[in-house]
Motif scaffolding. Sequence first.
Motif, short mmCIF file in Angstrom:
data_model
loop_
_atom_site.label_atom_id
_atom_site.label_comp_id
_atom_site.label_asym_id
_atom_site.label_seq_id
_atom_site.Cartn_x
_atom_site.Cartn_y
_atom_site.Cartn_z
N THR A 1 -10.24 20.89 -0.54
CA THR A 1 -11.07 21.29 -2.10
C THR A 1 -12.02 20.23 -2.33
OG1 THR A 1 -9.43 20.26 -3.52
CG2 THR A 1 -9.33 22.68 -2.81
N GLY A 2 -11.65 19.01 -1.86
CA GLY A 2 -12.38 17.82 -2.01
C GLY A 2 -12.19 17.15 -3.26
N GLN A 3 -10.92 17.62 -4.05
CA GLN A 3 -10.58 17.14 -5.10
C GLN A 3 -10.11 15.89 -4.90
OE1 GLN A 3 -8.44 19.83 -7.86
NE2 GLN A 3 -8.37 18.59 -9.39
N ALA A 4 -10.41 14.68 -5.97
CA ALA A 4 -9.79 13.57 -5.97
C ALA A 4 -8.38 13.44 -6.75
CB ALA A 4 -10.68 12.37 -6.28
N HIS A 5 -7.35 12.84 -6.52
CA HIS A 5 -6.17 12.65 -7.38
C HIS A 5 -5.80 11.14 -7.19
CE1 HIS A 5 -5.63 17.02 -7.15
NE2 HIS A 5 -6.06 17.08 -6.14
N THR A 6 -5.03 10.73 -8.18
CA THR A 6 -4.49 9.43 -8.34
C THR A 6 -2.91 9.51 -8.92
OG1 THR A 6 -6.27 8.31 -9.03
CG2 THR A 6 -4.46 7.10 -9.40
N VAL A 7 -2.02 9.17 -8.06
CA VAL A 7 -0.67 8.89 -8.45
C VAL A 7 -0.19 7.44 -8.83
CG1 VAL A 7 1.67 9.50 -7.48
CG2 VAL A 7 -0.10 10.79 -6.61
N GLU A 8 0.25 7.51 -10.01
CA GLU A 8 0.88 6.16 -10.26
C GLU A 8 2.25 5.94 -9.74
OE1 GLU A 8 0.98 6.00 -14.66
OE2 GLU A 8 -0.93 6.13 -15.04
N LEU A 9 2.23 4.69 -9.15
CA LEU A 9 3.63 4.54 -8.44
C LEU A 9 3.78 2.84 -8.37
CD1 LEU A 9 1.91 3.98 -5.78
CD2 LEU A 9 2.29 6.08 -5.20
N ALA A 10 4.68 2.48 -7.95
CA ALA A 10 4.87 0.87 -7.58
C ALA A 10 4.91 0.53 -6.10
CB ALA A 10 6.29 0.51 -8.15
N GLY A 11 5.10 1.41 -5.24
CA GLY A 11 5.30 0.99 -3.91
C GLY A 11 4.48 2.05 -2.98
N VAL A 12 3.80 1.78 -1.86
CA VAL A 12 3.23 2.46 -0.79
C VAL A 12 3.78 2.16 0.27
CG1 VAL A 12 1.35 3.28 0.27
CG2 VAL A 12 1.22 2.89 -2.13
N PHE A 13 4.72 3.00 1.40
CA PHE A 13 5.01 2.75 2.75
C PHE A 13 4.08 3.69 3.46
CE2 PHE A 13 8.61 2.03 -0.26
CZ PHE A 13 9.30 1.06 0.45
N VAL A 14 3.41 2.71 4.62
CA VAL A 14 2.68 3.12 5.63
C VAL A 14 3.38 3.32 6.64
CG1 VAL A 14 0.63 2.75 6.86
CG2 VAL A 14 0.81 1.97 4.51
N GLN A 15 3.35 4.79 7.19
CA GLN A 15 4.18 5.26 8.62
C GLN A 15 3.29 6.20 9.62
OE1 GLN A 15 8.13 4.47 8.78
NE2 GLN A 15 6.97 2.83 7.67
N ILE A 16 2.29 5.60 9.69
CA ILE A 16 1.29 6.38 10.47
C ILE A 16 1.09 6.19 12.14
CG2 ILE A 16 -0.15 7.14 8.62
CD1 ILE A 16 -2.06 4.97 9.22
N GLY A 17 2.08 5.58 12.77
CA GLY A 17 1.88 5.44 14.00
C GLY A 17 1.61 3.83 14.34
N LEU A 18 1.38 3.68 15.88
CA LEU A 18 1.27 2.21 16.30
C LEU A 18 -0.20 2.01 16.90
CD1 LEU A 18 4.66 2.57 18.32
CD2 LEU A 18 4.24 1.41 16.04
N VAL A 19 -0.60 0.80 17.16
CA VAL A 19 -1.71 0.50 17.60
C VAL A 19 -1.29 -0.63 18.74
CG1 VAL A 19 -2.19 -1.18 15.96
CG2 VAL A 19 -3.99 -0.76 17.38
N PRO A 20 -1.91 -0.65 19.99
CA PRO A 20 -1.36 -1.67 21.06
C PRO A 20 -1.93 -2.98 20.67
CG PRO A 20 -3.16 0.05 21.84
CD PRO A 20 -2.82 0.39 20.45
#
Length: 521
Positions: free
Chosen positions: A433-452
Amino acid sequence: MLDAQLTAQLQAYLERVTQPFEIVASLDDSAGAQEMRELIEQVAALSDKISLRLDGQAARQPSFRLNRIGQDLGVEFAAVPMGHEFTSLVLALLWVGGHPPKVEPEVIEQIRALDGDFRFEVFMSLSCHNCPDVVQALTLMAVLNPKVRTVVVDGALFQTEMEERQVMAVPTVLLNGQPFGSGRMGLEEILAKVDTGAAAREAAKLSEQAPYEVLVVGGGPAGAAAAVYAARKGIRTGVVAERFGGQTLDTLAIENYISVLETDGPKFAAALEQHVRAYDVEIMNGQRVEQLSPAAEPGGLIGVKLANGAELKARSLILSTGARWRNVNVPGEAEYRNRGVAYCPHCDGPLFKGKKVAVIGGGNSGVEAAIDLAGLVEHVTLIEFAEQLRADAVLVRKLESLPNVSIVKHAQTTEIHGDGKKVTALSYTDRGTGQAHTVELAGVFVQIGLVPNTEWLKGTVELSRYGEILVDPRGATSVPGVFAAGDATTVPYKQIIIATGDGAKAALGAFDYLIRGGAAH
Protein backbone atom coordinates in the motif's frame (compact mmCIF):
# COMPACT_ATOMS: atom_id res chain seq x y z
CA MET A 1 21.33 -24.36 43.61
CA LEU A 2 23.89 -27.02 42.56
CA ASP A 3 22.52 -30.46 41.74
CA ALA A 4 24.31 -33.63 42.76
CA GLN A 5 26.20 -33.96 39.48
CA LEU A 6 27.50 -30.36 39.49
CA THR A 7 28.40 -30.66 43.16
CA ALA A 8 30.47 -33.77 42.53
CA GLN A 9 32.20 -32.18 39.54
CA LEU A 10 33.00 -28.99 41.43
CA GLN A 11 34.33 -30.90 44.45
CA ALA A 12 36.67 -32.82 42.15
CA TYR A 13 37.95 -29.57 40.64
CA LEU A 14 38.46 -27.95 44.05
CA GLU A 15 40.82 -30.74 45.05
CA ARG A 16 43.33 -28.92 42.83
CA VAL A 17 43.29 -25.84 45.10
CA THR A 18 46.64 -25.40 46.86
CA GLN A 19 46.28 -21.98 48.54
CA PRO A 20 43.59 -21.14 51.10
CA PHE A 21 41.25 -18.30 50.16
CA GLU A 22 38.00 -16.73 51.28
CA ILE A 23 34.72 -15.75 49.72
CA VAL A 24 33.57 -12.37 51.06
CA ALA A 25 29.88 -11.71 50.38
CA SER A 26 27.99 -8.41 50.43
CA LEU A 27 24.31 -9.34 50.58
CA ASP A 28 21.01 -7.49 50.75
CA ASP A 29 17.46 -8.77 51.17
CA SER A 30 16.81 -9.50 47.49
CA ALA A 31 15.93 -12.85 45.95
CA GLY A 32 19.20 -12.69 44.05
CA ALA A 33 21.07 -12.39 47.34
CA GLN A 34 19.35 -15.50 48.65
CA GLU A 35 20.40 -17.45 45.55
CA MET A 36 23.94 -16.10 45.82
CA ARG A 37 24.22 -17.08 49.49
CA GLU A 38 22.99 -20.58 48.73
CA LEU A 39 25.55 -20.96 45.95
CA ILE A 40 28.60 -19.69 47.85
CA GLU A 41 27.67 -21.68 50.96
CA GLN A 42 27.59 -24.82 48.84
CA VAL A 43 30.94 -23.92 47.25
CA ALA A 44 32.64 -23.19 50.58
CA ALA A 45 31.43 -26.49 52.02
CA LEU A 46 33.24 -28.45 49.30
CA SER A 47 36.82 -27.57 50.34
CA ASP A 48 38.58 -27.02 53.65
CA LYS A 49 40.75 -24.43 51.89
CA ILE A 50 37.76 -22.11 51.32
CA SER A 51 36.30 -19.95 54.08
CA LEU A 52 33.17 -17.83 53.85
CA ARG A 53 32.50 -14.37 55.23
CA LEU A 54 29.15 -12.56 55.04
CA ASP A 55 30.30 -9.16 56.32
CA GLY A 56 31.30 -7.56 53.02
CA GLN A 57 30.41 -3.93 52.32
CA ALA A 58 30.73 -3.71 48.55
CA ALA A 59 28.97 -0.95 46.64
CA ARG A 60 27.01 -3.46 44.57
CA GLN A 61 24.78 -5.78 46.53
CA PRO A 62 24.43 -8.68 46.17
CA SER A 63 28.02 -9.50 45.24
CA PHE A 64 31.00 -11.51 46.45
CA ARG A 65 34.79 -11.23 46.22
CA LEU A 66 37.42 -13.93 46.03
CA ASN A 67 40.45 -13.10 48.21
CA ARG A 68 43.53 -14.98 49.17
CA ILE A 69 44.02 -14.72 52.92
CA GLY A 70 45.35 -11.22 53.59
CA GLN A 71 45.32 -10.30 49.89
CA ASP A 72 42.49 -8.69 47.91
CA LEU A 73 42.91 -9.99 44.37
CA GLY A 74 40.34 -7.67 42.85
CA VAL A 75 38.03 -10.42 41.61
CA GLU A 76 34.36 -9.68 42.25
CA PHE A 77 31.10 -11.21 41.00
CA ALA A 78 27.99 -9.04 41.16
CA ALA A 79 26.20 -12.06 39.81
CA VAL A 80 25.06 -15.57 40.57
CA PRO A 81 27.37 -17.15 37.98
CA MET A 82 25.41 -20.11 36.73
CA GLY A 83 24.40 -20.97 33.15
CA HIS A 84 27.17 -20.14 30.69
CA GLU A 85 29.13 -18.45 33.49
CA PHE A 86 29.45 -21.45 35.81
CA THR A 87 32.72 -22.39 34.12
CA SER A 88 33.95 -18.83 34.73
CA LEU A 89 33.25 -19.26 38.44
CA VAL A 90 35.03 -22.63 38.56
CA LEU A 91 38.12 -21.21 36.83
CA ALA A 92 38.16 -18.17 39.12
CA LEU A 93 38.04 -20.44 42.17
CA LEU A 94 40.90 -22.55 40.84
CA TRP A 95 43.09 -19.59 39.86
CA VAL A 96 42.56 -17.80 43.16
CA GLY A 97 43.32 -21.11 44.86
CA GLY A 98 46.71 -21.33 43.18
CA HIS A 99 45.96 -23.71 40.31
CA PRO A 100 47.96 -22.55 37.24
CA PRO A 101 45.97 -21.34 34.21
CA LYS A 102 46.32 -23.05 30.84
CA VAL A 103 47.90 -19.99 29.22
CA GLU A 104 51.23 -19.64 27.46
CA PRO A 105 54.04 -18.47 29.81
CA GLU A 106 54.78 -15.41 27.68
CA VAL A 107 51.14 -14.30 27.98
CA ILE A 108 51.27 -14.68 31.76
CA GLU A 109 54.40 -12.56 31.88
CA GLN A 110 52.76 -9.95 29.65
CA ILE A 111 49.83 -9.70 32.07
CA ARG A 112 52.10 -9.42 35.10
CA ALA A 113 54.13 -6.69 33.40
CA LEU A 114 51.13 -4.41 32.83
CA ASP A 115 51.65 -1.11 34.61
CA GLY A 116 48.86 1.31 35.45
CA ASP A 117 45.42 1.39 37.02
CA PHE A 118 43.01 -1.05 35.36
CA ARG A 119 39.51 -1.20 36.87
CA PHE A 120 37.39 -3.36 34.59
CA GLU A 121 33.62 -3.77 34.78
CA VAL A 122 32.23 -6.47 32.49
CA PHE A 123 28.45 -6.52 32.01
CA MET A 124 27.13 -9.91 30.93
CA SER A 125 24.05 -12.10 30.95
CA LEU A 126 23.87 -15.72 32.04
CA SER A 127 22.43 -16.75 28.66
CA CYS A 128 25.23 -15.08 26.68
CA HIS A 129 27.56 -17.60 25.04
CA ASN A 130 29.95 -14.81 24.00
CA CYS A 131 30.46 -13.54 27.55
CA PRO A 132 32.51 -16.29 29.25
CA ASP A 133 35.65 -15.65 27.18
CA VAL A 134 35.63 -12.00 28.21
CA VAL A 135 34.79 -12.75 31.84
CA GLN A 136 37.50 -15.39 32.12
CA ALA A 137 40.16 -13.24 30.45
CA LEU A 138 39.54 -10.25 32.72
CA THR A 139 39.27 -12.45 35.82
CA LEU A 140 42.62 -14.07 35.04
CA MET A 141 44.23 -10.66 34.57
CA ALA A 142 43.01 -9.60 38.02
CA VAL A 143 44.34 -12.78 39.63
CA LEU A 144 47.78 -12.37 38.04
CA ASN A 145 48.30 -8.61 38.39
CA PRO A 146 47.45 -6.60 41.54
CA LYS A 147 47.02 -3.47 39.41
CA VAL A 148 44.04 -5.06 37.63
CA ARG A 149 40.59 -5.28 39.26
CA THR A 150 37.61 -6.97 37.60
CA VAL A 151 33.93 -6.83 38.55
CA VAL A 152 31.57 -9.18 36.71
CA VAL A 153 28.03 -7.74 36.61
CA ASP A 154 24.92 -9.68 35.62
CA GLY A 155 22.76 -7.26 33.65
CA ALA A 156 19.55 -9.04 34.66
CA LEU A 157 20.45 -8.73 38.35
CA PHE A 158 21.40 -5.05 38.04
CA GLN A 159 18.99 -3.98 35.33
CA THR A 160 18.52 -0.48 36.76
CA GLU A 161 22.26 0.17 36.63
CA MET A 162 22.39 -1.15 33.07
CA GLU A 163 19.69 1.30 32.04
CA GLU A 164 21.27 4.23 33.89
CA ARG A 165 24.64 3.57 32.28
CA GLN A 166 23.09 2.90 28.85
CA VAL A 167 24.52 -0.61 28.59
CA MET A 168 22.28 -2.36 26.06
CA ALA A 169 24.42 -5.24 24.80
CA VAL A 170 26.53 -7.92 26.37
CA PRO A 171 29.32 -8.44 26.89
CA THR A 172 30.16 -4.77 27.43
CA VAL A 173 33.41 -3.83 29.17
CA LEU A 174 34.22 -0.55 30.87
CA LEU A 175 37.76 0.37 31.86
CA ASN A 176 38.08 2.96 34.62
CA GLY A 177 34.46 3.95 33.97
CA GLN A 178 34.92 4.50 30.21
CA PRO A 179 33.82 2.27 27.31
CA PHE A 180 36.52 -0.28 26.48
CA GLY A 181 34.86 -2.84 24.23
CA SER A 182 31.70 -4.70 23.35
CA GLY A 183 31.20 -8.19 22.02
CA ARG A 184 33.33 -11.28 22.22
CA MET A 185 36.99 -10.58 23.03
CA GLY A 186 39.77 -13.02 23.73
CA LEU A 187 42.66 -12.53 26.14
CA GLU A 188 45.06 -11.65 23.32
CA GLU A 189 42.75 -8.95 21.98
CA ILE A 190 42.27 -7.39 25.41
CA LEU A 191 46.01 -7.39 26.08
CA ALA A 192 46.69 -5.81 22.69
CA LYS A 193 44.40 -2.91 23.64
CA VAL A 194 45.91 -2.26 27.08
CA ASP A 195 49.53 -3.10 26.25
CA THR A 196 50.40 -0.44 23.67
CA GLY A 197 53.69 -2.05 22.67
CA ALA A 198 52.23 -5.51 22.13
CA ALA A 199 51.23 -5.03 18.49
CA ALA A 200 54.69 -3.88 17.42
CA ARG A 201 56.38 -6.76 19.27
CA GLU A 202 53.98 -9.28 17.75
CA ALA A 203 54.43 -7.85 14.24
CA ALA A 204 58.20 -8.16 14.48
CA LYS A 205 57.91 -11.73 15.74
CA LEU A 206 55.51 -12.79 12.98
CA SER A 207 57.55 -11.15 10.20
CA GLU A 208 60.49 -13.38 11.15
CA GLN A 209 58.52 -16.56 10.39
CA ALA A 210 59.85 -18.74 7.61
CA PRO A 211 57.54 -19.16 4.60
CA TYR A 212 54.72 -21.69 4.98
CA GLU A 213 53.89 -24.41 2.50
CA VAL A 214 50.22 -23.74 3.20
CA LEU A 215 48.94 -20.63 5.01
CA VAL A 216 45.26 -20.62 5.95
CA VAL A 217 43.54 -17.26 6.44
CA GLY A 218 40.57 -17.72 8.77
CA GLY A 219 39.93 -20.05 11.69
CA GLY A 220 36.33 -21.16 11.26
CA PRO A 221 35.24 -24.69 10.29
CA ALA A 222 36.61 -24.33 6.74
CA GLY A 223 39.96 -22.99 7.94
CA ALA A 224 40.30 -25.62 10.67
CA ALA A 225 39.56 -28.47 8.25
CA ALA A 226 42.01 -27.03 5.70
CA ALA A 227 44.74 -26.80 8.35
CA VAL A 228 44.21 -30.39 9.53
CA TYR A 229 44.23 -31.80 6.01
CA ALA A 230 47.32 -29.80 5.03
CA ALA A 231 49.22 -30.67 8.21
CA ARG A 232 48.47 -34.37 7.76
CA LYS A 233 50.46 -34.18 4.52
CA GLY A 234 53.54 -33.38 6.61
CA ILE A 235 54.02 -29.87 5.22
CA ARG A 236 54.61 -26.60 7.08
CA THR A 237 51.14 -25.20 7.83
CA GLY A 238 50.00 -22.01 9.54
CA VAL A 239 46.64 -20.44 10.38
CA VAL A 240 46.18 -16.71 10.78
CA ALA A 241 42.75 -15.81 12.15
CA GLU A 242 41.00 -12.80 13.60
CA ARG A 243 39.21 -15.15 16.02
CA PHE A 244 39.58 -18.88 15.91
CA GLY A 245 36.18 -20.54 15.59
CA GLY A 246 34.64 -17.88 13.35
CA GLN A 247 30.85 -17.71 13.21
CA THR A 248 30.48 -20.83 15.34
CA LEU A 249 31.45 -18.71 18.34
CA ASP A 250 28.19 -16.81 17.82
CA THR A 251 26.05 -19.93 17.39
CA LEU A 252 24.08 -21.20 20.34
CA ALA A 253 22.98 -24.69 19.31
CA ILE A 254 24.46 -26.98 16.66
CA GLU A 255 22.29 -30.02 15.97
CA ASN A 256 23.00 -30.82 12.32
CA TYR A 257 26.70 -31.69 12.26
CA ILE A 258 26.63 -35.38 11.42
CA SER A 259 27.90 -37.66 14.24
CA VAL A 260 27.56 -34.86 16.82
CA LEU A 261 24.00 -35.10 18.07
CA GLU A 262 24.02 -31.75 19.86
CA THR A 263 26.59 -29.17 20.97
CA ASP A 264 26.93 -25.40 21.22
CA GLY A 265 29.04 -23.04 19.17
CA PRO A 266 31.81 -22.23 21.66
CA LYS A 267 32.31 -25.93 22.49
CA PHE A 268 32.44 -26.74 18.79
CA ALA A 269 34.97 -23.94 18.20
CA ALA A 270 37.12 -25.22 21.07
CA ALA A 271 37.03 -28.71 19.56
CA LEU A 272 38.10 -27.30 16.18
CA GLU A 273 41.08 -25.58 17.77
CA GLN A 274 42.00 -28.65 19.80
CA HIS A 275 42.00 -30.77 16.64
CA VAL A 276 44.20 -28.32 14.76
CA ARG A 277 46.64 -28.02 17.67
CA ALA A 278 46.98 -31.81 17.72
CA TYR A 279 49.10 -31.36 14.58
CA ASP A 280 52.18 -29.24 14.04
CA VAL A 281 50.20 -26.19 12.98
CA GLU A 282 51.14 -22.69 14.04
CA ILE A 283 48.02 -20.71 15.01
CA MET A 284 48.31 -16.92 14.88
CA ASN A 285 45.07 -15.84 16.54
CA GLY A 286 43.75 -12.31 16.96
CA GLN A 287 45.33 -11.18 13.67
CA ARG A 288 43.49 -9.51 10.81
CA VAL A 289 44.80 -9.84 7.25
CA GLU A 290 44.50 -6.66 5.18
CA GLN A 291 46.32 -7.28 1.89
CA LEU A 292 47.14 -10.12 -0.48
CA SER A 293 50.18 -10.00 -2.76
CA PRO A 294 50.13 -12.67 -5.50
CA ALA A 295 53.36 -14.47 -6.37
CA ALA A 296 55.60 -12.54 -8.75
CA GLU A 297 56.25 -15.69 -10.81
CA PRO A 298 54.64 -19.15 -11.16
CA GLY A 299 55.34 -21.20 -8.04
CA GLY A 300 56.73 -18.17 -6.20
CA LEU A 301 55.87 -16.95 -2.72
CA ILE A 302 52.48 -15.38 -1.98
CA GLY A 303 52.43 -12.61 0.63
CA VAL A 304 49.83 -11.38 3.08
CA LYS A 305 50.08 -8.22 5.18
CA LEU A 306 48.47 -8.07 8.61
CA ALA A 307 46.82 -5.09 10.30
CA ASN A 308 49.71 -4.86 12.79
CA GLY A 309 52.21 -4.42 9.94
CA ALA A 310 53.57 -7.96 9.87
CA GLU A 311 54.09 -9.76 6.56
CA LEU A 312 53.77 -13.52 6.09
CA LYS A 313 54.87 -15.58 3.10
CA ALA A 314 53.58 -18.90 1.76
CA ARG A 315 53.87 -21.13 -1.28
CA SER A 316 50.10 -21.58 -1.28
CA LEU A 317 47.23 -19.78 0.42
CA ILE A 318 43.75 -20.88 1.50
CA LEU A 319 41.22 -18.11 2.07
CA SER A 320 38.50 -19.10 4.56
CA THR A 321 37.49 -15.70 5.93
CA GLY A 322 33.83 -16.58 6.44
CA ALA A 323 30.99 -14.10 6.70
CA ARG A 324 29.34 -11.76 9.19
CA TRP A 325 25.84 -10.57 10.01
CA ARG A 326 24.36 -8.44 7.24
CA ASN A 327 23.31 -4.91 8.18
CA VAL A 328 19.87 -3.61 7.29
CA ASN A 329 21.52 -0.29 6.30
CA VAL A 330 18.85 2.18 7.39
CA PRO A 331 19.22 5.45 9.31
CA GLY A 332 19.72 4.79 13.01
CA GLU A 333 21.23 1.29 12.72
CA ALA A 334 24.86 2.34 13.09
CA GLU A 335 24.07 5.12 15.55
CA TYR A 336 22.26 2.78 17.95
CA ARG A 337 24.32 -0.39 17.55
CA ASN A 338 24.70 -1.88 21.06
CA ARG A 339 22.27 0.77 22.30
CA GLY A 340 19.14 -1.09 21.27
CA VAL A 341 20.23 -2.45 17.88
CA ALA A 342 21.50 -6.00 18.37
CA TYR A 343 22.42 -9.05 16.32
CA CYS A 344 22.51 -11.82 18.93
CA PRO A 345 19.13 -12.55 20.56
CA HIS A 346 20.63 -15.21 22.83
CA CYS A 347 23.19 -12.76 24.22
CA ASP A 348 21.21 -9.54 24.45
CA GLY A 349 17.64 -10.79 24.76
CA PRO A 350 17.60 -10.84 28.59
CA LEU A 351 18.47 -7.13 28.63
CA PHE A 352 15.06 -6.37 27.10
CA LYS A 353 13.00 -8.34 29.59
CA GLY A 354 9.50 -6.93 29.82
CA LYS A 355 10.04 -4.52 26.90
CA LYS A 356 8.88 -4.33 23.30
CA VAL A 357 11.28 -5.36 20.53
CA ALA A 358 11.34 -6.04 16.81
CA VAL A 359 13.08 -8.72 14.76
CA ILE A 360 13.97 -7.89 11.15
CA GLY A 361 14.05 -11.01 8.99
CA GLY A 362 11.67 -13.89 8.35
CA GLY A 363 14.13 -16.68 7.62
CA ASN A 364 15.00 -19.42 10.10
CA SER A 365 17.32 -17.21 12.14
CA GLY A 366 14.76 -14.40 12.37
CA VAL A 367 11.85 -16.63 13.30
CA GLU A 368 13.94 -18.56 15.84
CA ALA A 369 15.02 -15.24 17.36
CA ALA A 370 11.42 -14.06 17.62
CA ILE A 371 10.36 -17.31 19.30
CA ASP A 372 13.19 -17.09 21.83
CA LEU A 373 12.56 -13.41 22.57
CA ALA A 374 8.81 -13.95 23.02
CA GLY A 375 9.56 -15.85 26.21
CA LEU A 376 11.42 -12.87 27.66
CA VAL A 377 9.98 -9.62 26.37
CA GLU A 378 6.56 -8.00 26.47
CA HIS A 379 5.99 -8.09 22.71
CA VAL A 380 7.83 -9.00 19.50
CA THR A 381 7.12 -7.50 16.09
CA LEU A 382 8.65 -9.56 13.28
CA ILE A 383 9.18 -7.67 10.03
CA GLU A 384 9.73 -9.56 6.76
CA PHE A 385 10.49 -7.93 3.41
CA ALA A 386 8.90 -10.68 1.31
CA GLU A 387 5.22 -11.58 1.10
CA GLN A 388 5.74 -14.80 3.04
CA LEU A 389 8.04 -15.92 5.84
CA ARG A 390 10.99 -17.96 4.53
CA ALA A 391 11.52 -20.05 7.66
CA ASP A 392 10.75 -23.76 7.99
CA ALA A 393 7.04 -24.48 8.36
CA VAL A 394 7.41 -25.94 11.85
CA LEU A 395 9.03 -22.71 13.05
CA VAL A 396 6.38 -20.55 11.40
CA ARG A 397 3.59 -22.53 13.07
CA LYS A 398 5.27 -22.12 16.45
CA LEU A 399 5.70 -18.38 15.91
CA GLU A 400 2.08 -17.92 14.84
CA SER A 401 0.90 -19.67 18.01
CA LEU A 402 2.55 -17.13 20.34
CA PRO A 403 0.17 -14.52 21.78
CA ASN A 404 2.73 -11.73 22.15
CA VAL A 405 4.06 -11.79 18.58
CA SER A 406 2.92 -9.67 15.61
CA ILE A 407 4.04 -10.68 12.12
CA VAL A 408 4.35 -7.95 9.49
CA LYS A 409 5.02 -9.24 5.96
CA HIS A 410 5.73 -7.43 2.70
CA ALA A 411 7.28 -4.57 4.69
CA GLN A 412 10.46 -2.57 4.29
CA THR A 413 12.24 -1.19 7.35
CA THR A 414 13.02 2.48 6.72
CA GLU A 415 14.49 3.88 9.95
CA ILE A 416 15.44 3.05 13.53
CA HIS A 417 14.68 5.94 15.86
CA GLY A 418 16.27 6.91 19.16
CA ASP A 419 16.50 9.69 21.70
CA GLY A 420 20.26 10.12 21.33
CA LYS A 421 21.00 7.47 23.94
CA LYS A 422 18.91 4.42 23.06
CA VAL A 423 16.40 3.03 20.55
CA THR A 424 12.82 4.24 20.93
CA ALA A 425 11.01 3.15 17.74
CA LEU A 426 11.19 1.59 14.29
CA SER A 427 9.56 2.73 11.07
CA TYR A 428 8.57 0.56 8.11
CA THR A 429 6.60 0.92 4.91
CA ASP A 430 3.92 -1.49 3.71
CA ARG A 431 5.25 -2.50 0.29
CA GLY A 432 1.75 -3.23 -0.96
CA THR A 433 0.00 0.00 0.00
CA GLY A 434 2.95 2.35 0.48
CA GLN A 435 1.62 3.31 3.91
CA ALA A 436 4.22 4.20 6.56
CA HIS A 437 4.05 2.81 10.10
CA THR A 438 6.02 3.44 13.30
CA VAL A 439 6.29 0.98 16.18
CA GLU A 440 7.44 2.15 19.60
CA LEU A 441 9.94 -0.28 21.11
CA ALA A 442 13.23 -0.59 23.00
CA GLY A 443 15.21 -3.00 20.85
CA VAL A 444 15.72 -4.14 17.27
CA PHE A 445 17.30 -7.49 16.42
CA VAL A 446 18.65 -7.73 12.86
CA GLN A 447 18.54 -11.25 11.38
CA ILE A 448 18.76 -10.89 7.59
CA GLY A 449 21.60 -13.19 6.62
CA LEU A 450 25.32 -12.90 6.04
CA VAL A 451 27.83 -10.94 3.96
CA PRO A 452 31.24 -12.43 3.04
CA ASN A 453 34.39 -10.99 4.63
CA THR A 454 36.11 -10.29 1.33
CA GLU A 455 36.29 -6.51 0.96
CA TRP A 456 40.06 -6.59 1.38
CA LEU A 457 40.38 -8.91 -1.65
CA LYS A 458 38.79 -6.60 -4.21
CA GLY A 459 41.15 -6.06 -7.13
CA THR A 460 43.28 -9.13 -6.43
CA VAL A 461 40.96 -12.15 -6.44
CA GLU A 462 37.93 -12.45 -8.70
CA LEU A 463 34.68 -12.01 -6.74
CA SER A 464 31.03 -12.53 -7.61
CA ARG A 465 28.58 -9.63 -7.65
CA TYR A 466 27.71 -10.62 -4.08
CA GLY A 467 31.33 -10.34 -2.97
CA GLU A 468 31.91 -14.10 -2.80
CA ILE A 469 35.23 -15.59 -3.93
CA LEU A 470 34.87 -17.44 -7.23
CA VAL A 471 36.29 -20.96 -6.96
CA ASP A 472 36.57 -23.97 -9.25
CA PRO A 473 35.71 -27.58 -8.21
CA ARG A 474 39.10 -27.89 -6.45
CA GLY A 475 38.75 -24.64 -4.54
CA ALA A 476 41.19 -22.74 -6.75
CA THR A 477 40.65 -18.99 -7.23
CA SER A 478 41.63 -16.73 -10.11
CA VAL A 479 45.10 -16.25 -8.55
CA PRO A 480 47.60 -19.11 -8.97
CA GLY A 481 48.38 -20.81 -5.67
CA VAL A 482 45.45 -19.15 -3.90
CA PHE A 483 42.53 -21.37 -2.89
CA ALA A 484 39.35 -20.59 -0.96
CA ALA A 485 36.74 -22.42 1.10
CA GLY A 486 33.62 -21.94 3.17
CA ASP A 487 31.08 -19.15 3.50
CA ALA A 488 33.31 -16.57 1.79
CA THR A 489 33.06 -18.45 -1.52
CA THR A 490 30.45 -19.06 -4.21
CA VAL A 491 29.84 -22.59 -2.91
CA PRO A 492 26.07 -22.76 -2.19
CA TYR A 493 24.41 -23.55 1.14
CA LYS A 494 26.31 -21.92 3.98
CA GLN A 495 26.46 -24.75 6.50
CA ILE A 496 29.15 -25.86 8.95
CA ILE A 497 29.39 -29.35 7.52
CA ILE A 498 29.71 -28.00 3.98
CA ALA A 499 32.40 -25.54 5.09
CA THR A 500 34.50 -28.29 6.67
CA GLY A 501 34.30 -30.43 3.55
CA ASP A 502 35.12 -27.37 1.50
CA GLY A 503 38.20 -26.68 3.63
CA ALA A 504 39.43 -30.25 3.19
CA LYS A 505 38.94 -29.97 -0.58
CA ALA A 506 40.87 -26.68 -0.74
CA ALA A 507 43.76 -28.19 1.25
CA LEU A 508 43.94 -31.14 -1.12
CA GLY A 509 43.84 -28.73 -4.03
CA ALA A 510 46.67 -26.70 -2.54
CA PHE A 511 48.75 -29.83 -1.90
CA ASP A 512 48.22 -30.95 -5.49
CA TYR A 513 49.35 -27.50 -6.63
CA LEU A 514 52.51 -27.79 -4.51
CA ILE A 515 53.55 -31.26 -5.63
CA ARG A 516 53.17 -30.16 -9.25
CA GLY A 517 55.61 -27.36 -8.59
CA GLY A 518 53.05 -24.61 -8.79
CA ALA A 519 51.58 -25.73 -12.08
CA ALA A 520 47.84 -25.68 -12.71
CA HIS A 521 46.07 -29.06 -12.64
